[in-house]
Design a protein around this motif. Structure first.
Motif, PDB file in Angstrom:
ATOM      1  N   ARG A 201      -9.848  -0.490   5.397  1.00 48.15           N
ATOM      2  CA  ARG A 201      -9.739  -1.549   5.356  1.00 48.15           C
ATOM      3  C   ARG A 201      -9.047  -0.677   6.695  1.00 48.15           C
ATOM      4  O   ARG A 201      -8.717  -1.140   7.762  1.00 48.15           O
ATOM      5  CB  ARG A 201      -9.665  -3.108   5.392  1.00 48.15           C
ATOM      6  N   TYR A 202      -7.409  -1.045   6.121  1.00 46.58           N
ATOM      7  CA  TYR A 202      -6.727   0.066   6.949  1.00 46.58           C
ATOM      8  C   TYR A 202      -7.010   1.021   7.828  1.00 46.58           C
ATOM      9  O   TYR A 202      -6.884   1.220   9.290  1.00 46.58           O
ATOM     10  CB  TYR A 202      -5.456   0.419   5.834  1.00 46.58           C
TER      11      TYR A 202
ATOM     12  N   GLY B 235      -7.756  -1.948  -0.373  1.00 44.86           N
ATOM     13  CA  GLY B 235      -7.122  -2.546   1.215  1.00 44.86           C
ATOM     14  C   GLY B 235      -7.062  -0.808   1.862  1.00 44.86           C
ATOM     15  O   GLY B 235      -6.887  -0.797   3.334  1.00 44.86           O
ATOM     16  N   GLN B 236      -7.485  -0.095   1.296  1.00 50.07           N
ATOM     17  CA  GLN B 236      -7.056   1.300   1.756  1.00 50.07           C
ATOM     18  C   GLN B 236      -8.112   1.635   2.508  1.00 50.07           C
ATOM     19  O   GLN B 236      -7.380   1.347   4.410  1.00 50.07           O
ATOM     20  CB  GLN B 236      -6.843   2.600   0.667  1.00 50.07           C
TER      21      GLN B 236
ATOM     22  N   LEU C 275       1.016  -1.209  -0.105  1.00 47.19           N
ATOM     23  CA  LEU C 275       0.098  -0.061   0.000  1.00 47.19           C
ATOM     24  C   LEU C 275       1.121   1.124  -0.281  1.00 47.19           C
ATOM     25  O   LEU C 275       1.709   1.458   0.952  1.00 47.19           O
ATOM     26  CB  LEU C 275      -1.362   0.327   1.550  1.00 47.19           C
TER      27      LEU C 275
ATOM     28  N   GLU D 122      -4.988 -10.217   4.778  1.00 49.08           N
ATOM     29  CA  GLU D 122      -4.840  -9.375   5.872  1.00 49.08           C
ATOM     30  C   GLU D 122      -3.528  -8.827   6.145  1.00 49.08           C
ATOM     31  O   GLU D 122      -2.991  -8.567   4.840  1.00 49.08           O
ATOM     32  CB  GLU D 122      -3.891 -10.963   6.423  1.00 49.08           C
ATOM     33  N   LEU D 123      -4.210  -7.167   6.570  1.00 52.78           N
ATOM     34  CA  LEU D 123      -3.065  -6.466   6.541  1.00 52.78           C
ATOM     35  C   LEU D 123      -1.960  -6.684   7.789  1.00 52.78           C
ATOM     36  O   LEU D 123      -2.346  -7.309   8.653  1.00 52.78           O
ATOM     37  CB  LEU D 123      -4.179  -5.328   7.211  1.00 52.78           C
ATOM     38  N   TRP D 124      -0.483  -5.896   7.139  1.00 52.31           N
ATOM     39  CA  TRP D 124       0.417  -5.845   8.203  1.00 52.31           C
ATOM     40  C   TRP D 124       0.983  -4.709   7.779  1.00 52.31           C
ATOM     41  O   TRP D 124       0.824  -4.208   7.125  1.00 52.31           O
ATOM     42  CB  TRP D 124       1.521  -7.542   6.677  1.00 52.31           C
TER      43      TRP D 124
ATOM     44  N   ILE E  97       3.332  -0.975   5.007  1.00 54.64           N
ATOM     45  CA  ILE E  97       1.930  -1.571   5.366  1.00 54.64           C
ATOM     46  C   ILE E  97       1.891  -2.441   4.011  1.00 54.64           C
ATOM     47  O   ILE E  97       1.178  -1.507   2.828  1.00 54.64           O
ATOM     48  CB  ILE E  97       1.355  -0.942   5.401  1.00 54.64           C
ATOM     49  N   CYS E  98       1.011  -3.248   4.173  1.00 55.21           N
ATOM     50  CA  CYS E  98       0.495  -4.483   2.851  1.00 55.21           C
ATOM     51  C   CYS E  98      -0.296  -5.132   2.933  1.00 55.21           C
ATOM     52  O   CYS E  98      -0.846  -5.886   4.300  1.00 55.21           O
ATOM     53  CB  CYS E  98       2.078  -5.312   2.679  1.00 55.21           C
ATOM     54  N   LEU E  99      -1.214  -5.988   2.184  1.00 56.14           N
ATOM     55  CA  LEU E  99      -2.174  -6.755   2.586  1.00 56.14           C
ATOM     56  C   LEU E  99      -1.319  -8.276   1.833  1.00 56.14           C
ATOM     57  O   LEU E  99      -1.524  -7.764   0.895  1.00 56.14           O
ATOM     58  CB  LEU E  99      -3.329  -6.162   1.010  1.00 56.14           C
TER      59      LEU E  99
ATOM     60  N   LEU F  13      -4.489  -5.705  12.593  1.00 54.08           N
ATOM     61  CA  LEU F  13      -3.223  -5.790  11.697  1.00 54.08           C
ATOM     62  C   LEU F  13      -2.108  -7.012  12.277  1.00 54.08           C
ATOM     63  O   LEU F  13      -2.191  -7.466  13.831  1.00 54.08           O
ATOM     64  CB  LEU F  13      -2.373  -4.972  11.782  1.00 54.08           C
TER      65      LEU F  13
END
Length: 364
Positions: A91-92, A88-89, A60, A205-207, A199-201, A241
């Motif tokens: 959701r983040y 994903g934004q 992201l 799932e967000l990490w 931040i990645c998807l 996360l």
């Protein structure tokens, strides 16, 4: 109210001026610029892993800064700048809103505007300069100590890599604007500021990835982990996360060694271990129980004062490879870390062998 910087109002800065960009970057200590070089090294590994993931891994493109609220009874405040539109934004932002007061930042007519985020709606936009003066303290602008601003090391980071690797637009968008944002538009108004590295998807799932370039302390059995960064990992876990910590381990245990060897010294590059660990709640609990120690002043953002840290055992990390390996070798290991597959355990002995075998020829 305008956002002021030492080079004039934020909105007046010429974002086509490469020399001005370099001057602004050199306001920070040399380790900040060298950290930018290291982050590009991580980005190369992560981008290669994403390309090999069949769409499972998405990085992201955003910046997140977390500050303490002046009201001790209120949650910390997160400011998030989304540089584009990606899955994903939302959701983040929703996840962050579980643990922080969240403001979504937008760059409009060369100035930042902010809107309060919750899962149902955005509040009306307002200039960031007005918001921070309302919810923050009277601004306190801090100078960076000259003894942590080695101009030779600053120039090496800029001209040895960043200026060649990034276009003028990228230097401004990826590096300069975030540094202006934290140094002059946010940090002066709050006590304590933290930037979340990546931040990645991954498989929906967000990490949160905490990225570092350092070597173990003392006997080599432990790294140091900034207590504020550990708290951010706790917050991320509470938000849903999955936090992870990745390190490129310096093969020469000397703080004066510049990171340029990652690109121009093959022998050292092949001795730079890449390790990683998912910081589960169990691991976070383990580290939080360790005594709080005090670091040297060069580790602080201004080169003055101290920072608290705790010991982070080398043994909780997994081996991902070494930085000199081709992407096709290290990418699968990064994906295994995110998948939760079993990986070979890192050890102080292994890192010591790499360090002892590192050549002593000059590096840049």
């Amino acid at each position: 109210m305008m956002d002021q910087t030492p080079w004039g109002p934020f909105s007046s800065l010429d974002r086509t001026d490469r020399d001005l960009a370099h001057e602004i970057l050199k306001w920070d200590k040399h380790q900040v610029l060298e950290g930018m070089v290291v982050e590009r090294a991580f980005d190369q590994m992560l981008e290669h892993a994403a390309s090999e993931s069949n769409g499972d891994l998405q990085l992201l493109d955003l910046e997140t800064f977390v500050v303490r609220s002046p009201n001790a009874r209120s949650p910390p405040v997160a400011f998030v700048w989304l540089r584009g539109t990606q899955p994903g934004q939302r959701r983040y932002l929703d996840a962050l809103a579980k643990v922080f007061t969240v403001y979504h930042l937008e760059l409009i007519n060369d100035d930042f505007h902010a809107s309060r985020w919750d899962s149902k709606h955005l509040t009306p936009r307002r200039p960031l300069a007005d918001l921070v003066r309302e919810i923050g303290r009277k601004p306190r602008y801090q100078a960076v100590a000259q003894d942590v601003k080695d101009e030779t090391r600053q120039n090496t980071a800029i001209w040895g890599f960043l200026a060649e690797a990034l276009s003028t637009e990228q230097i401004w968008t990826q590096l300069v604007i975030p540094r202006l944002l934290v140094n002059f538009l946010l940090q002066p108004f709050f006590i304590g500021t933290w930037n979340l590295d990546r931040i990645c998807l991954f498989r929906e799932e967000l990490w949160m990835l905490e990225l570092k370039h350092k070597f173990p302390m003392g006997s080599g059995a432990n790294f140091g982990l900034n207590d504020g960064e550990l708290r951010m990992m706790r917050f991320m876990s509470d938000a849903g996360l999955r936090p992870a910590h990745m390190i490129i381990v310096k093969p020469v245990r000397d703080i004066t060694v510049k990171p340029m060897y990652l690109f121009n010294n093959r022998q050292l590059r092949e001795r730079a271990a890449v390790i990683g660990v998912e910081m589960t709640r169990q691991k976070i609990d383990l580290i939080e129980r360790k005594p709080l120690r005090t670091s040297a002043k060069h580790t602080t953002i201004t080169g003055a004062g101290t920072v608290g840290f705790r010991e982070l055992p080398v043994s909780i990390f997994s081996r991902l490879g070494n930085y000199g390996e081709e992407g096709r070798k290290i990418s699968p290991e990064i994906l295994k870390l995110l998948t939760g597959d079993k990986l070979e355990q890192a050890s102080g002995k292994w890192l010591g062998e790499l360090a002892q075998a590192a050549p002593t020829a000059p590096w840049r």
